[in-house]
Design a protein around this motif. Structure first.
Motif, PDB file in Angstrom:
ATOM      1  N   CYS A 257       0.715  -1.076  -0.001  1.00 40.96           N
ATOM      2  CA  CYS A 257       0.143   0.121   0.028  1.00 40.96           C
ATOM      3  C   CYS A 257       1.022   1.207  -0.112  1.00 40.96           C
ATOM      4  O   CYS A 257       1.083   1.932   1.131  1.00 40.96           O
ATOM      5  CB  CYS A 257      -0.900  -0.094   1.168  1.00 40.96           C
ATOM      6  SG  CYS A 257      -2.028  -1.302   1.350  1.00 40.96           S
TER       7      CYS A 257
ATOM      8  N   ALA B  35       1.234   4.383   2.405  1.00 41.74           N
ATOM      9  CA  ALA B  35       0.331   4.220   3.789  1.00 41.74           C
ATOM     10  C   ALA B  35       0.932   4.621   5.050  1.00 41.74           C
ATOM     11  O   ALA B  35       2.175   4.426   5.102  1.00 41.74           O
ATOM     12  CB  ALA B  35       0.066   2.564   3.668  1.00 41.74           C
TER      13      ALA B  35
ATOM     14  N   TRP C 163       1.128   3.744   9.035  1.00 38.86           N
ATOM     15  CA  TRP C 163       0.657   2.515   9.945  1.00 38.86           C
ATOM     16  C   TRP C 163       1.065   3.045  11.367  1.00 38.86           C
ATOM     17  O   TRP C 163       1.811   3.806  11.824  1.00 38.86           O
ATOM     18  CB  TRP C 163       1.302   1.294   9.591  1.00 38.86           C
ATOM     19  CG  TRP C 163       1.000   0.888   8.295  1.00 38.86           C
ATOM     20  CD1 TRP C 163       1.775   0.832   7.153  1.00 38.86           C
ATOM     21  CD2 TRP C 163       0.056   0.241   7.774  1.00 38.86           C
ATOM     22  NE1 TRP C 163       1.386   0.440   5.955  1.00 38.86           N
ATOM     23  CE2 TRP C 163       0.147  -0.297   6.516  1.00 38.86           C
ATOM     24  CE3 TRP C 163      -1.403  -0.248   8.504  1.00 38.86           C
ATOM     25  CZ2 TRP C 163      -0.923  -0.604   5.573  1.00 38.86           C
ATOM     26  CZ3 TRP C 163      -2.166  -0.832   7.622  1.00 38.86           C
ATOM     27  CH2 TRP C 163      -2.091  -1.168   6.264  1.00 38.86           C
TER      28      TRP C 163
ATOM     29  N   ARG D 120      -8.760  -6.742  -7.696  1.00 36.84           N
ATOM     30  CA  ARG D 120      -7.617  -5.961  -7.998  1.00 36.84           C
ATOM     31  C   ARG D 120      -7.795  -5.438  -9.430  1.00 36.84           C
ATOM     32  O   ARG D 120      -7.226  -4.577  -9.887  1.00 36.84           O
ATOM     33  CB  ARG D 120      -6.427  -6.969  -7.907  1.00 36.84           C
ATOM     34  CG  ARG D 120      -6.069  -7.106  -6.451  1.00 36.84           C
ATOM     35  CD  ARG D 120      -4.875  -7.859  -6.138  1.00 36.84           C
ATOM     36  NE  ARG D 120      -4.340  -8.088  -4.724  1.00 36.84           N
ATOM     37  CZ  ARG D 120      -3.643  -8.754  -4.270  1.00 36.84           C
ATOM     38  NH1 ARG D 120      -3.174  -9.845  -4.993  1.00 36.84           N
ATOM     39  NH2 ARG D 120      -3.363  -8.869  -3.047  1.00 36.84           N
TER      40      ARG D 120
ATOM     41  N   ASP E  10      -9.057  -1.432  -8.582  1.00 38.59           N
ATOM     42  CA  ASP E  10      -7.736  -0.833  -8.302  1.00 38.59           C
ATOM     43  C   ASP E  10      -7.439   0.686  -8.145  1.00 38.59           C
ATOM     44  O   ASP E  10      -6.647   1.022  -7.661  1.00 38.59           O
ATOM     45  CB  ASP E  10      -6.528  -1.505  -9.394  1.00 38.59           C
ATOM     46  CG  ASP E  10      -5.336  -1.121  -8.967  1.00 38.59           C
ATOM     47  OD1 ASP E  10      -4.785  -1.561  -8.194  1.00 38.59           O
ATOM     48  OD2 ASP E  10      -4.735  -0.234  -9.794  1.00 38.59           O
TER      49      ASP E  10
ATOM     50  N   CYS F 137      -9.110   1.355  -4.560  1.00 32.28           N
ATOM     51  CA  CYS F 137      -8.351   0.570  -3.326  1.00 32.28           C
ATOM     52  C   CYS F 137      -7.346  -0.532  -3.640  1.00 32.28           C
ATOM     53  O   CYS F 137      -7.316  -0.933  -4.574  1.00 32.28           O
ATOM     54  CB  CYS F 137      -9.796  -0.043  -2.526  1.00 32.28           C
ATOM     55  SG  CYS F 137     -10.725  -1.337  -3.375  1.00 32.28           S
ATOM     56  N   TRP F 138      -6.696  -0.733  -2.341  1.00 31.74           N
ATOM     57  CA  TRP F 138      -6.080  -1.992  -2.575  1.00 31.74           C
ATOM     58  C   TRP F 138      -6.714  -3.235  -1.837  1.00 31.74           C
ATOM     59  O   TRP F 138      -7.369  -3.070  -0.717  1.00 31.74           O
ATOM     60  CB  TRP F 138      -4.884  -1.729  -1.538  1.00 31.74           C
ATOM     61  CG  TRP F 138      -3.789  -0.706  -1.890  1.00 31.74           C
ATOM     62  CD1 TRP F 138      -2.948  -0.721  -2.987  1.00 31.74           C
ATOM     63  CD2 TRP F 138      -3.653   0.759  -1.260  1.00 31.74           C
ATOM     64  NE1 TRP F 138      -2.204   0.420  -3.252  1.00 31.74           N
ATOM     65  CE2 TRP F 138      -2.679   1.201  -2.135  1.00 31.74           C
ATOM     66  CE3 TRP F 138      -4.369   1.141  -0.380  1.00 31.74           C
ATOM     67  CZ2 TRP F 138      -2.281   2.535  -2.008  1.00 31.74           C
ATOM     68  CZ3 TRP F 138      -3.784   2.778  -0.036  1.00 31.74           C
ATOM     69  CH2 TRP F 138      -2.764   3.240  -0.799  1.00 31.74           C
TER      70      TRP F 138
ATOM     71  N   VAL G 148      -6.283  -6.421  -0.066  1.00 32.58           N
ATOM     72  CA  VAL G 148      -5.295  -7.163   0.828  1.00 32.58           C
ATOM     73  C   VAL G 148      -5.853  -8.375   1.525  1.00 32.58           C
ATOM     74  O   VAL G 148      -6.669  -8.258   2.367  1.00 32.58           O
ATOM     75  CB  VAL G 148      -4.585  -6.077   1.591  1.00 32.58           C
ATOM     76  CG1 VAL G 148      -3.538  -6.867   2.644  1.00 32.58           C
ATOM     77  CG2 VAL G 148      -4.063  -4.796   0.988  1.00 32.58           C
TER      78      VAL G 148
ATOM     79  N   ILE H  63      -8.692  -1.560   1.227  1.00 32.11           N
ATOM     80  CA  ILE H  63      -8.138  -0.374   1.826  1.00 32.11           C
ATOM     81  C   ILE H  63      -8.304   0.598   0.708  1.00 32.11           C
ATOM     82  O   ILE H  63      -7.627   0.621  -0.169  1.00 32.11           O
ATOM     83  CB  ILE H  63      -6.815  -0.787   2.331  1.00 32.11           C
ATOM     84  CG1 ILE H  63      -6.793  -1.673   3.378  1.00 32.11           C
ATOM     85  CG2 ILE H  63      -6.067   0.592   3.046  1.00 32.11           C
ATOM     86  CD1 ILE H  63      -5.342  -2.093   3.716  1.00 32.11           C
TER      87      ILE H  63
ATOM     88  N   LYS I 154      -7.918   4.060  -1.276  1.00 30.38           N
ATOM     89  CA  LYS I 154      -6.814   4.658  -1.723  1.00 30.38           C
ATOM     90  C   LYS I 154      -7.238   6.317  -1.355  1.00 30.38           C
ATOM     91  O   LYS I 154      -8.202   6.575  -1.150  1.00 30.38           O
ATOM     92  CB  LYS I 154      -6.364   4.661  -3.094  1.00 30.38           C
ATOM     93  CG  LYS I 154      -5.689   3.090  -3.502  1.00 30.38           C
ATOM     94  CD  LYS I 154      -5.228   3.017  -4.918  1.00 30.38           C
ATOM     95  CE  LYS I 154      -4.593   1.747  -5.197  1.00 30.38           C
ATOM     96  NZ  LYS I 154      -4.302   1.473  -6.317  1.00 30.38           N
TER      97      LYS I 154
ATOM     98  N   HIS J  87      -4.263   6.992   5.197  1.00 30.08           N
ATOM     99  CA  HIS J  87      -3.614   8.243   4.890  1.00 30.08           C
ATOM    100  C   HIS J  87      -3.062   8.919   6.105  1.00 30.08           C
ATOM    101  O   HIS J  87      -3.551   8.573   7.286  1.00 30.08           O
ATOM    102  CB  HIS J  87      -4.682   9.230   4.301  1.00 30.08           C
ATOM    103  CG  HIS J  87      -4.278  10.441   3.722  1.00 30.08           C
ATOM    104  ND1 HIS J  87      -3.829  11.370   4.658  1.00 30.08           N
ATOM    105  CD2 HIS J  87      -4.029  10.985   2.392  1.00 30.08           C
ATOM    106  CE1 HIS J  87      -3.157  12.620   3.772  1.00 30.08           C
ATOM    107  NE2 HIS J  87      -3.641  12.019   2.276  1.00 30.08           N
TER     108      HIS J  87
END
Length: 394
Positions: free
Chosen positions: A5, A8, A10, A310, A314, A317-318, A320, A350, A352, A377
């Motif tokens: 990602c 991103a 975390w 995907r 795409d 979002c991702w 995962v 997730i 974007k 974000h």
């Protein structure tokens, strides 16, 4: 964290997150050792030596919001550091970490909606989203959903939670306060006024003031709105007055947030249920948040769901595999809640930057918000750590 990602943000559970702040605060106030790394830096060092310690949680006041909406505020003048929230950066996960001292992995509350048994429930207001017609009442949900013990009742000094009147007696508030006192307030002025009055007591105390007003407004009007700026100015004025009382009463004041915010452009809402083939691979509706959707696939369909997501989503979002999120430790350290993996589903979508994900069930209104959080974000993850101490008399 090694997840695909790009850009991103975390949490930093090794010493720079909300979880670590609670570890240090608990130690300073004679509470339990929660088993997590302490907060880096000295912002809270020795805070327990003060007669009173106040913890203000201003819901939604991320570090970016404080910079943009209150660059010359008294709140920003007291800024000691910018730390990370938890994952996901949302009230259900982060405020529960504050109230229990446990990571989301441990307490198990990981979104506005989440799987609980065979139902999708909202763990804070305690209603069932799916299936329709569930007989589960709020108290019954609370009794089966909450398991991490309350933290504040275990401090060596009396603790009080000052909460808005509309949640002060909710099953969620009653559980997470435990034996600590719950005090209802009616509006900002009353909340700050009651807190100031409590500081005048000669008996040492810990006082938690929860302020959800800014979060509510930013969801409705957006995180950069003029209305949000005016409300923050009102909160800041009340904060400045609180500091005057605190200085005369040997009270330390700490202010934090649970998460930040990003804008939600009306043109960037993706209706996942509009793709019948993709949505048909799911065993139940989406859970989680609009910036983080947990997807529970039908048996044998998880791989195909990831492939299609995907291919088709795409831009927004991702996709995962949830097992990768769990392996990366994004929900924090500690002994995982027994339902954590199941609540995460098979795949996490997730969002974007700029995007939001939703589905709409029969009887629901299509969700539209001007501001959101719970994604990756940096503006959603970074929160301010504000700490103000009384100046010793010469």
């Amino acid at each position: 964290m090694d997840l695909a990602c790009p850009g991103a943000a975390w949490p930093d559970y090794r010493g720079g997150s909300l979880l670590n702040l609670m570890q240090t605060l608990s130690g300073e106030l004679g509470g339990p050792d929660l088993g997590h790394a302490p907060l880096r830096g000295d912002a809270l060092d020795g805070i327990g030596r003060h007669r009173h310690v106040c913890l203000l949680l201003i819901d939604g006041l991320g570090a970016a919001q404080l910079r943009r909406l209150g660059p010359d505020s008294r709140l920003r003048a007291g800024l000691r550091d910018e730390i990370s929230s938890v994952f996901p950066p949302t009230t259900a996960a982060a405020v529960t970490t504050v109230l229990t001292g446990r990571a989301p992995a441990e307490h198990g509350l990981i979104g506005w909606h989440q799987l609980h048994g065979d139902e999708i429930v909202a763990p804070l207001p305690l209603y069932v989203r799916h299936p329709a017609g569930s007989a589960n009442a709020p108290q019954a949900l609370a009794d089966s959903l909450f398991r991490a013990p309350p933290l504040f009742e275990r401090f060596i000094r009396p603790a009080a939670l000052l909460l808005p009147d509309f949640i002060a007696d909710s099953p969620c508030s009653r559980f997470h306060a435990g034996a600590a006192e719950r005090v209802a307030y009616h509006g900002l002025d009353d909340g700050f006024g009651q807190l100031q009055a409590r500081l005048r007591s000669t008996t040492p105390g810990f006082h938690y003031l929860y302020l959800p007003q800014l979060d509510t407004l930013m969801h409705e009007r957006g995180p950069d709105s003029a209305q949000a700026r005016r409300l923050l100015a009102a909160i800041d004025a009340a904060f400045a007055a609180l500091l005057e009382t605190a200085a005369a009463c040997d009270a330390a004041v700490v202010a934090i947030a649970d998460h930040g915010f990003v804008a939600a452009p009306a043109s960037q809402w993706l209706d996942v249920d509009a793709d019948a083939e993709l949505y048909g691979l799911l065993a139940r509706p989406l859970s989680g948040e609009t910036r983080l959707a947990y997807c529970h696939a039908r048996p044998g369909c998880a791989g195909r769901f990831v492939e299609l997501a995907r291919e088709r989503l795409d831009h927004a979002c991702w996709a995962v595999p949830s097992a990768e999120l769990l392996a990366a430790g994004v929900f924090g350290p500690g002994t995982a809640h027994p339902e954590l993996a199941r609540r995460c589903g098979d795949v996490a979508l997730i969002a974007k930057p700029g995007w939001n994900l939703r589905d709409t069930l029969p009887g629901e209104k299509t969700l539209r918000l001007a501001g959101v959080h719970a994604g990756v974000h940096p503006d959603e993850q970074a929160i301010p750590l504000i700490a103000c101490r009384p100046v010793p008399m010469a």
